[in-house]
Design an enzyme around this catalytic site. Structure first.
Site, PDB file in Angstrom:
ATOM      1  CG  ASP A  88      43.775  -5.831  39.641  1.00  0.00           C
ATOM      2  OD1 ASP A  88      42.594  -5.668  39.271  1.00  0.00           O
ATOM      3  OD2 ASP A  88      44.098  -6.034  40.833  1.00  0.00           O
ATOM      4  CG  ASP A 129      43.615  -5.777  44.728  1.00  0.00           C
ATOM      5  OD1 ASP A 129      42.439  -5.388  44.836  1.00  0.00           O
ATOM      6  OD2 ASP A 129      44.268  -5.754  43.658  1.00  0.00           O
TER       7      ASP A 129
HETATM    8  C1  LIG Z   1      41.747   4.529  39.488  1.00  0.00           C
HETATM    9  N1  LIG Z   1      40.469   4.253  38.892  1.00  0.00           N
HETATM   10  C2  LIG Z   1      40.570   3.635  37.538  1.00  0.00           C
HETATM   11  C3  LIG Z   1      41.223   2.312  37.712  1.00  0.00           C
HETATM   12  C4  LIG Z   1      42.510   2.011  37.425  1.00  0.00           C
HETATM   13  C5  LIG Z   1      42.667   0.640  37.756  1.00  0.00           C
HETATM   14  C6  LIG Z   1      41.470   0.224  38.219  1.00  0.00           C
HETATM   15  O1  LIG Z   1      41.149  -1.029  38.579  1.00  0.00           O
HETATM   16  C7  LIG Z   1      40.992  -1.345  39.892  1.00  0.00           C
HETATM   17  C8  LIG Z   1      40.412  -0.487  40.797  1.00  0.00           C
HETATM   18  C9  LIG Z   1      40.238  -0.944  42.111  1.00  0.00           C
HETATM   19  C10 LIG Z   1      40.657  -2.223  42.441  1.00  0.00           C
HETATM   20  N2  LIG Z   1      41.258  -3.029  41.540  1.00  0.00           N
HETATM   21  C11 LIG Z   1      41.430  -2.610  40.266  1.00  0.00           C
HETATM   22  O2  LIG Z   1      40.579   1.241  38.223  1.00  0.00           O
END
Ligand SMILES: CNCc1ccc(Oc2cccnc2)o1
Length: 409
Positions: free
Chosen positions: A113, A297
């Site tokens: 991420d 992102d």
């Molecule tokens: C999909 N919801 C659970 C989940 C998996 C990864 C993340 O994390 C995120 C969500 C939105 C933006 N960046 C990271 O949340």
């Protein structure tokens, strides 16, 4: 870097002083000369020369030199680079990358991420009721796990997902690049959105360490920890539509893109890979040179763009409407979607219309949810996977000002 230069300079001087062996016999035989021949296989390596000198005189190596020699373990000129697969979940909701943690290695599939800076994992420290199929990091089974006393963390993401926990230091290996004291944030609690996301064992944050949430002492991201050991302080994302892509560390694989890479400066003051999008185009319509700020992102599925841009896009889609009960723009799944073009400097990157049909919102596949939605309320655009998967993206921290590179592929 300066330290190793000094070591090399010092080693060169020391090596020079010991070129003639002090143990040669001192008999008076007039003069003689020994022509010197260059050893073709000799690789100049300061620390190794210095270490040899210490060993030659029976002296023990200073700690720093011993550590340096330990890291080289025979790789005198190669530094480091690595490559890790990024496999998509259904509808490319996210891409998961195998990461090895601990000794012996425990493999967890993490969501890489670039929009956050915590490496956190499902762990044996959390209630069993919160775990539905995820792999769990078990520090008690890692001989190299060390608890960071009194350290805690908690984080909320753009989709209101949440997690919190405690911290260990342990070995982390991503695609062959390893760091032996990475902060591994072991979850003690996660939101329902993570519990129901069965394949996602945690996140590996690659935004800037200034937004890492560990308290009282902030921790560094994996990338910041390994950057100085990489051949180049950069990593690349090659995500793909409905198929596996790749994250590379320390190297730009020229086979993964075509043409030139267009670079643009990053404003990391908010901890994100924030840059100026130079404009947009819808289908074959004229490119609009109205720039806006956005973050690259990899952890966000969709593209969240300025409301006016999104409105203009769906105006071109027959039957599209803003359905607040669904949380954004929807359209008939059979709609023929126009492509979307975004600009980086003078370069243009096109997202095929097909990529913008994200997923059905109903069981009979009549109505579909758009991959492009409004960034209203966020404060900047989010270029998530919908847009990133159409380009080869370089996250470059090798210079004073970080930069992003985009190339067609
Ligand atoms: C999909 N919801 C659970 C989940 C998996 C990864 C993340 O994390 C995120 C969500 C939105 C933006 N960046 C990271 O949340």
């Amino acid at each position: 870097m300066v330290a190793s230069t000094t070591a090399v300079a010092l080693a060169a001087v020391v090596a020079g002083l010991t070129s003639a062996s002090p143990n040669a016999p001192r008999t008076k035989v007039g003069t003689f000369s020994l022509p010197q021949v260059r050893n073709p296989g000799f690789k100049k390596h300061g620390p190794a020369q210095l270490a040899k000198t210490y060993v030659k005189y029976g002296a023990s190596l200073p700690d720093g030199l011993a550590r340096t020699m330990a890291t080289f373990n025979g790789r005198f000129d190669k530094r480091d680079s690595g490559s890790a697969r990024a496999s998509p979940e259904q509808y490319d909701i996210q891409y998961l990358t195998p990461v090895e943690i601990g000794t012996p290695p425990q493999t967890l599939n993490l969501d890489v991420d670039s929009g956050s800076s915590d490496l956190w994992v499902f762990s044996t420290e959390m209630p069993a009721s919160s775990v539905k199929g995820q792999a769990q990091y078990d520090p008690s089974k890692s001989s190299t796990a060390k608890r960071v006393q009194d350290a805690t963390w908690n984080i909320t993401y753009g989709d209101n997902s949440y997690s919190e926990g405690i911290v260990y230091k342990d070995v982390v290996n991503v695609g062959g690049v390893s760091f032996d004291a990475q902060a591994v944030e072991a979850a003690t609690a996660v939101s329902q959105t993570f519990t129901t996301d069965a394949n996602d064992d945690g996140l590996l944050g690659l935004a800037f360490s200034t937004i890492n949430t560990v308290q009282p002492s902030q921790e560094k991201t994996f990338f910041d920890n390994v950057a100085s050991e990489l051949d180049a302080a950069l990593w690349t994302a090659d995500l793909k539509y409905h198929k596996s892509g790749c994250y590379d560390f320390g190297v730009i694989d020229d086979s993964k893109y075509t043409g030139q890479i267009t670079y643009t400066d990053v404003d990391s003051s908010d901890g994100f890979w924030m840059f100026d999008v130079s404009g947009y185009g819808i289908g074959n319509n004229t490119f609009q040179s109205t720039s806006f700020q956005g973050i690259a992102d990899t952890g966000t599925t969709l593209a969240m763009l300025p409301a006016q841009v999104v409105k203009a896009y769906y105006k071109q889609v027959r039957g599209a409407k803003l359905d607040n009960s669904q949380g954004g723009y929807v359209f008939p799944c059979q709609a023929n979607l126009p492509s979307f073009v975004y600009g980086v400097g003078n370069a243009r990157y096109e997202i095929p219309g097909q990529y913008i049909n994200y997923a059905p919102v109903d069981n009979d596949g009549t109505t579909c949810f758009g991959g492009i939605q409004s960034d209203a309320g966020i404060g900047f655009a989010i270029l998530g996977d919908i847009l990133l998967k159409s380009a080869f993206v370089v996250f470059d921290a090798s210079e004073n000002v970080p930069r992003l590179g985009f190339a067609k592929k």
